[in-house]
Every structure is written in structure tokens, then in C-alpha cells.
Design an enzyme around this catalytic site. Structure first.
Site, PDB file in Angstrom:
ATOM      1  CE  LYS A 155       4.618 -10.774 -39.022  1.00 25.93           C
ATOM      2  NZ  LYS A 155       5.478 -10.421 -37.877  1.00 25.93           N
ATOM      3  NE  ARG A 264       1.011 -10.363 -31.238  1.00 25.24           N
ATOM      4  CZ  ARG A 264       0.334 -11.371 -31.792  1.00 25.24           C
ATOM      5  NH1 ARG A 264      -0.978 -11.419 -31.670  1.00 25.24           N
ATOM      6  NH2 ARG A 264       0.952 -12.326 -32.444  1.00 25.24           N
ATOM      7  CE1 TYR A 296       5.345 -12.253 -25.526  1.00 26.77           C
ATOM      8  CE2 TYR A 296       4.745 -14.129 -26.898  1.00 26.77           C
ATOM      9  CZ  TYR A 296       4.886 -12.761 -26.717  1.00 26.77           C
ATOM     10  OH  TYR A 296       4.557 -11.905 -27.746  1.00 26.77           O
TER      11      TYR A 296
END
Length: 314
Positions: A155, A264, A296
């Protein structure tokens, strides 16, 4: 539309971006009575984007994609600079935390998979790569000696390295050997040339048939390249894993929202739980900014920012 397609390909945009941009430009033209975009302008673009948010209730990312497509049309194809659009009603961008599986839930999910679906899902969780990065993985980018996988053209057009789980080495070797057999058969039948990124086919004429450039997860059948027109063996379709994950989720008795990207998210969260620093995880995931990786840390804050409930202390 042919000119739009040519400009997109000249800038090496992905096929999915090309399809998305052409779709939004087509919708914009239809919404304005099939008038040529050159006769339209900022007011019509503003009205179209506002209708997406107000009437169709699209997500903020969808509205931004439509805006990017129309800006590309006017700037890159028509050579027209649109005025700054201040009156567009912006779609709301929800602040959502990613769905994450526990270690036990990942094990239960993987236990319900088999074959290539199990290997691809294990790679997503064990390396943190994106689904398309997994499907587009080339044989030459799996380094068994160094225990790493090189992700090419991820990406944002960036390359990066990530860890190769030792437990997947033998299954990956078998999968690559399977790809070798398919490639040998294709060569014997007069095919065997794969699709190369950008202009590498002209720079390295023999690379298309070199085994190192073949996909680790080749499709069962050869197909025609929608851009170049040649017949190649492309990588396996992403729907194959999506269907397998849906069935495995039901069999494992999991009730959380689940997609390939969930693996992921779980990879990153479990690394944080294991004590790895954000910078390391950022590099493995290929995030441009560490603030993207910081989401996260919020996933780890269980039960109201990690606060111990007074009921548990009673």
C-alpha cells in the site's frame, strides 16, 4: 473514458483503483443527465458528493474515493482546476476499533481450515500482511534462509520486510513446489508468462517466464489479462479465502465480525501483548504513520481503559 483509463495506467494505478475511478466518473456523468464533464464544474461535483452523504449515506472513505476519482478526471484528464469545495456535506467518519480475535480464537479458526485456505490465513496472521499482498506474493520474495518475506509494492507503493513463521516453512515449500509443477505444465503448453508490474516485462524480457516471478498461490485456471490481453495464470481469487473463512467461522463457533483483515489486526494486537514496541510493529505492518499503529493500544485497553471493575474486588 478511454482517456481516463490511459492516464490511470500511465501512472501505474492498480486495476482495482482503475475500476473504482471509472465507476465513480460514470455515476457522476449519469447523475448529471449524461452531460460531458467539461460542461460541469465545482458546483456539480459538490452536489454529487453531498448526495452521496445525505441520500445514499455512504461511508466517509467511500465519499473520499469518489472525490479522488473526480479530482483525477478534472486535473489529470481535462486539465481543469476545480475550486475548493467548502460546502460539501461530509460523510461522518466513525471512530471504530478493529475486530480482534484472541489467540485461542485464532487457533480454533485455523483448525477449521485446510489446504491453501489454511496456509493463506496462517500467513495473514503470522506475518501481518494484507490479503492482496498475500495473494500477489511471488516465489522470489519468500526468503527461507533469512526467515523473512519481502512485500513488494505494498500500500502506497512501498516495499517492506516481515517475518516468515518457521512453522510455515514446510507448508510454503510444498505450495511453491505445487506452483512449480503448474508452471512447468504451462510452459509445455506454450504459456507460462506471468504479469509483471510496471514496465519490467520490457526491461527484463525473459522475466515473465522465470519461475521466481510466478505467484506463490496461482489460480487453478489460466485467464486473460484485462489490461494486456495476454493469457496468464494469475493468482488465486480473493473470494476463495473469504468463503473459506466464512465457513470456518461458523464451524469454530465464533461470533465476532471476521474477515481476512481481522487476522492482520490480531497479528498486531498479539505482538503488542507480547511486549514488542510500536515502531517495530509499524514497520512490519507497513503503516506510513505510527499514529495508525497506535489504534492497537486502544484494543488492549480492556474494560474501560484497563480499569479493574469494583465488582471484581468485592
Amino acid at each position: 473514458m478511454d482517456e481516463v483509463r490511459a492516464r490511470i495506467r500511465a501512472r501505474h494505478y492498480s486495476l482495482r483503483t482503475e475500476q473504482a475511478y471509472l465507476g465513480w466518473i460514470r455515476q457522476f456523468i449519469v447523475a448529471n443527465g449524461m452531460r460531458h464533464p467539461r460542461t460541469l464544474g465545482g458546483a456539480e461535483v459538490e452536489a454529487f458528493l453531498t448526495r452521496l452523504a445525505v441520500e445514499r449515506h455512504v461511508a466517509a472513505s467511500t465519499q473520499n474515493q469518489a472525490l479522488s476519482a473526480l479530482l483525477f478526471l478534472y486535473r489529470e484528464v481535462l486539465g481543469i482546476q476545480l475550486p475548493w469545495m467548502e460546502s460539501v456535506v461530509r460523510a461522518k467518519r466513525p471512530q471504530r476499533l478493529p475486530s480482534v480475535l484472541s489467540v485461542d480464537e485464532v487457533r480454533r479458526l485455523l483448525a477449521m481450515l485446510e489446504g491453501r485456505a489454511w496456509l493463506m490465513a496462517s500467513l495473514l496472521y503470522g506475518t501481518g500482511i494484507r490479503l492482496m499482498e498475500c495473494l500477489r506474493l511471488r516465489v522470489k520474495d519468500v526468503d527461507f534462509a533469512r526467515g523473512e518475506i519481502l512485500v513488494r509494492d505494498g500500500k502506497g507503493g512501498k516495499d517492506r520486510r516481515t517475518v516468515l513463521p518457521r512453522t510455515l516453512e514446510e507448508p510454503l515449500r510444498r505450495e511453491i513446489e505445487r506452483a512449480r509443477v503448474l508452471h512447468a505444465r504451462d510452459l509445455a503448453e506454450g504459456f507460462g508468462a506471468t504479469v509483471l508490474p510496471h514496465a519490467l516485462a520490457r526491461k527484463y524480457p525473459g522475466a515473465q517466464r522465470d519461475f521466481g516471478w510466478q505467484f506463490v498461490f496461482p489460480a487453478e485456471r489460466r485467464s486473460q489479462d484485462p489490461r494486456g490481453g495476454g493469457v496468464h495464470r494469475h493468482h488465486v481469487d480473493d473470494a476463495v479465502l473469504a468463503r473459506a473463512l466464512k465457513r470456518a467461522r461458523a464451524r469454530a463457533g465464533l461470533h465476532k465480525p471476521l474477515s481476512a483483515h481481522t487476522l492482520r489486526h490480531s497479528f498486531a494486537t498479539h505482538l503488542l501483548e507480547a511486549g514488542y514496541d510500536l515502531r517495530t510493529i509499524q514497520e512490519l505492518l507497513g503503516h506510513k504513520d505510527v499514529t495508525t499503529t497506535q489504534i492497537y493500544t486502544h484494543v488492549l485497553n480492556r474494560g474501560g481503559h484497563g480499569v479493574r471493575s469494583p465488582l471484581d474486588a468485592a
